[in-house]
Design an enzyme around this catalytic site. Structure first.
Site, PDB file in Angstrom:
ATOM      1  CB  THR A  56      -9.729  53.254  45.147  1.00  0.00           C
ATOM      2  OG1 THR A  56      -8.896  54.381  44.893  1.00  0.00           O
ATOM      3  CG2 THR A  56     -10.956  53.321  44.271  1.00  0.00           C
ATOM      4  CG  HIS A 133     -10.654  57.117  39.399  1.00  0.00           C
ATOM      5  ND1 HIS A 133     -11.726  56.406  39.907  1.00  0.00           N
ATOM      6  CD2 HIS A 133      -9.734  57.177  40.397  1.00  0.00           C
ATOM      7  CE1 HIS A 133     -11.442  56.061  41.152  1.00  0.00           C
ATOM      8  NE2 HIS A 133     -10.252  56.509  41.470  1.00  0.00           N
TER       9      HIS A 133
END
Ligand SMILES: [Zn+2]
Lengths: 306, 420
Positions: A56, A133
């Site tokens: 990420t 998220h």
């Protein structure tokens, strides 16, 4: 235009669609020889990562660099954060550095909501605890749109540890906003009935085999070993047998249906290796789409369009 | 100093004059009294808080006995029971006497120490309950508050043991195995926020067990900070069977719900957590009915850095002393007898504080509170007397205002200022 992206609930349908459209434009940049746009030149993006998540962090870093932003990686490991500096003190430091945007990954739910009180720039939630998220939901819906042409009207089954999944929460919210129908599937310990209150039309089911024939999309969630130790389910073997996606289960899906996974996978637990590597699987595309969608988010939040 | 309070309404009765002299109410004015205009004011018996965290010894950066006493006096309290979860824990005669002495030195309210049930609040071995009872602090209430006495055998023995000196065990009802990692009420909001849930059943399971233990032993049980509708039902049934159980509710559980957690501001993090509106409704009904005997503040000061952080890392608890009466007034309305029962007489009886809980009338101890129900205050965290500022009511307008507090004839608070 929105300033922060803390939750998928911050996005209305036109904004999410705009991000998808910009992401599609950004994707063309990736195909060029020079993969850079001057859009955010002179702007500073801080990656504030309190959890190890190379994929990420790298995705956000590549996205910011492709837009020519200055990127500062402020990871908890080896910094003052590890020595017990509070989030508030760290925020003041970032503020002094002139951060235009802070991308935060944090093990505590709601940490990004706290951060907005202490910095002037935009805050992007890159995953907070078991909360949300939102860029993952944006890239997942972008992937659905790319593969299936639309998001509205799709039947999406999200399977696994919904209770502890920030991916599941953000997807359930954004899919509702974009007009898809969501069914959350897993053992009742990990998918409590209260999740039916998450949006007006989300459903909860315990039988994956009953859900698959209607599904346009199956999204498999990573299951963590520590859940077994806390008695959420008896064993890997039983979890895999009852809720894992193997070739036999894939055959119950309609021909056009796709299989998604936010990664990292437990091959052989929630997803069989041959399913993960099959043509239905979007797992590799999801990674590539992640960069385009995060470019679009940074572009929009940092006022690239204004 | 003696006082003449003119035209004051005692518990809503017709206006009358009260003379305060030599620690008592009564007599005829001689002309050398300080005159206080009591027009429009209500005289209540001094409030008694059965559940206060004063943080001294150990966390004097959050509150001290003196600053907590100031907050109490300004809130209309004349006695507070200081919880045992200090550092060191109040689990010996030495520590309870220290707290008791600090309270006497502050001199603003009677600080009645609560003793720990188990050594170090560890839930393993009984503390020397008898030694604390015989100490100068004369402890009668014992609690491991902050922790639950979860071992049923230990709880049974504690209930039995304190019968010898008419003690009572005040239980923080929380089955710890059901609340591992818990951050807020388990329900729709926790599901949305991704915060680990604290299920109602973790409280109710302990209360159900404890009322059975109290019934079995014939001992007195007090249930701290009841927070769920199910708990109210269990206590109602137990009382109907004659079990010797009393219960408290906090002002925040009467007013606020788990929706407050929505912004992740830890000022709303408290244990037990804020629950749902149907719980709030049941608690209000229970308080009115008398199933819940008293209001107790669970005043829990915390230093700024213990709240100015991520929700999960923040310490649970909120200030309560300076706002309690206004909130209870807003919930119960101008039923002054009921307010006096729930905030003074009954808590004084449970704690064994014979000098407290008396209606301010001729011959009674001059231990009372003057309250202006017409006034309204806006809560300003920075203006509170507490050393900490973790009030969940910042900016909220509350009805009524404490005008003055008297303890045995000494004016401890007046017009928003503590006397020392
Ligand atoms: Zn407690």
């Amino acid at each position: 235009m929105i300033k922060h992206l803390l939750s998928a609930a911050d996005l209305d349908a036109p904004t999410a669609t705009l991000i998808h459209d910009i992401a599609a434009e950004m994707a063309t940049v990736a195909g060029r020889e020079v993969k850079k746009l001057p859009t955010l030149r002179g702007r500073t993006v801080v990656n504030l990562f309190y959890e190890d998540s190379t994929r990420t962090r790298t995705s956000f870093e590549v996205a910011a660099k492709r837009l020519s932003a200055d990127v500062v990686n402020f990871s908890a490991k080896g910094s003052s954060v590890e020595k017990g500096e509070s989030l508030k003190d760290t925020a003041w430091t970032l503020q002094a550095m002139g951060a235009d945007a802070v991308v935060i990954r944090h093990p505590a739910s709601g940490a990004p909501n706290r951060l907005v009180n202490w910095v002037h720039g935009s805050v992007l939630n890159a995953g907070d605890g078991t909360h949300e998220h939102p860029t993952q939901a944006l890239l997942d819906t972008y992937t659905m749109r790319s593969r299936l042409g639309t998001v509205a009207g799709l039947n999406v089954a999200i399977v696994g540890d919904v209770l502890h999944s920030r991916v599941a929460r953000s997807n359930a919210l954004l899919l509702h906003t974009l007009g898809a129908k969501v069914t959350l599937v897993g053992p009742p310990t990990l998918v409590p009935p209260v999740f039916e209150t998450l949006t007006p039309d989300v459903r909860v089911g315990y039988d994956i085999d009953a859900v698959l024939p209607e599904a346009d999309v199956v999204m498999m969630l990573r299951v963590q070993k520590e859940r077994m130790n806390a008695a959420f389910f008896p064993s890997w073997h039983e979890y895999s047998r009852r809720y894992g996606l193997d070739a036999a289960r894939v055959r119950r899906l309609p021909d056009h249906a796709i299989v998604m996974h936010p990664g990292p996978m437990n091959r052989g637990v929630e997803i069989a290796p041959d399913v993960a590597d099959s043509p239905r699987s979007t797992i590799v595309e999801q990674v590539a789409n992640g960069v385009s969608v995060r470019m679009a988010c940074l572009y929009l939040l940092l006022g690239g369009r204004s | 100093m003696s006082y003449l309070i003119r035209n004051v309404s005692v518990l809503g009765g017709d206006p009358t004059d009260l003379v305060v002299r030599d620690g008592l109410i009564g007599g005829t004015p001689t002309g050398d009294e300080e005159v206080i205009d009591g027009t429009g004011l209500i005289a209540l018996p001094g409030l008694v808080d059965l559940h206060t965290h004063l943080r001294e010894p150990g966390r004097e950066d959050a509150e001290t006995v003196l600053t907590g006493s100031r907050a109490a006096a300004l809130g209309g309290f004349t006695a507070v029971c200081a919880m045992a979860n200090t550092t060191p824990v109040a689990d010996t005669a030495g520590v309870v006497e220290q707290v008791w002495r600090l309270g006497r030195e502050a001199g603003l309210v009677d600080v009645q120490p609560i003793g720990a049930v188990t050594v170090g609040l560890a839930g393993e071995q009984l503390a020397e309950l008898g030694a604390m009872a015989e100490s100068a602090a004369r402890v009668r209430v014992f609690s491991d508050d902050g922790m639950c006495v979860h071992d049923p055998r230990l709880m049974r023995r504690a209930l039995e043991y304190v019968k010898a000196f008419d003690g009572v065990i005040a239980q923080h009802a929380e089955e710890p195995r059901l609340t591992q990692g818990a951050q807020m009420h388990e329900g729709e909001v926790s599901a949305r926020l991704g915060l680990t849930g604290w299920p109602s059943v973790a409280e109710e399971a302990i209360i159900a067990r404890d009322v059975l233990l109290a019934e079995h032993t014939g001992a007195r049980l007090h249930v701290c900070h009841v927070s769920t509708a199910g708990s109210v039902d269990i206590i109602r049934q137990a009382k109907a069977r004659g079990v010797r159980v009393t219960a408290e509710v906090t002002p925040h559980h009467l007013l606020l719900t788990d929706e407050k957690a929505g912004g992740y501001d830890p000022v709303y993090k408290v244990n037990p957590p804020l629950r749902t509106q149907s719980d709030v409704d049941a608690l209000r009904q229970g308080l009115t009915d008398g199933v819940i005997d008293i209001v107790a503040t669970d005043h829990a000061p915390h230093a700024g850095h213990d709240k100015d952080c991520e929700w999960a890392y923040a310490r649970p608890g909120m200030l309560g002393l300076e706002t309690a009466l206004g909130i209870v007034f807003s919930v119960l309305g101008p039923d002054w007898e009921l307010i006096a029962d729930r905030m003074s007489r009954t808590p004084a009886r449970i704690a064994g504080l014979a000098e407290h809980g008396h209606t301010p009338a001729d011959g009674a101890p001059a231990t009372f509170t003057l309250f202006d129900p017409q006034a309204r205050i806006t809560v300003d965290p920075g203006a509170l007397a507490s050393l900490s500022s973790n009030t969940p009511y910042a900016g909220m307008e509350l009805p009524g205002r404490v005008v003055a507090t008297f303890l045995r004839g000494v004016r401890t608070a007046f017009d928003g200022k503590a006397s020392q």
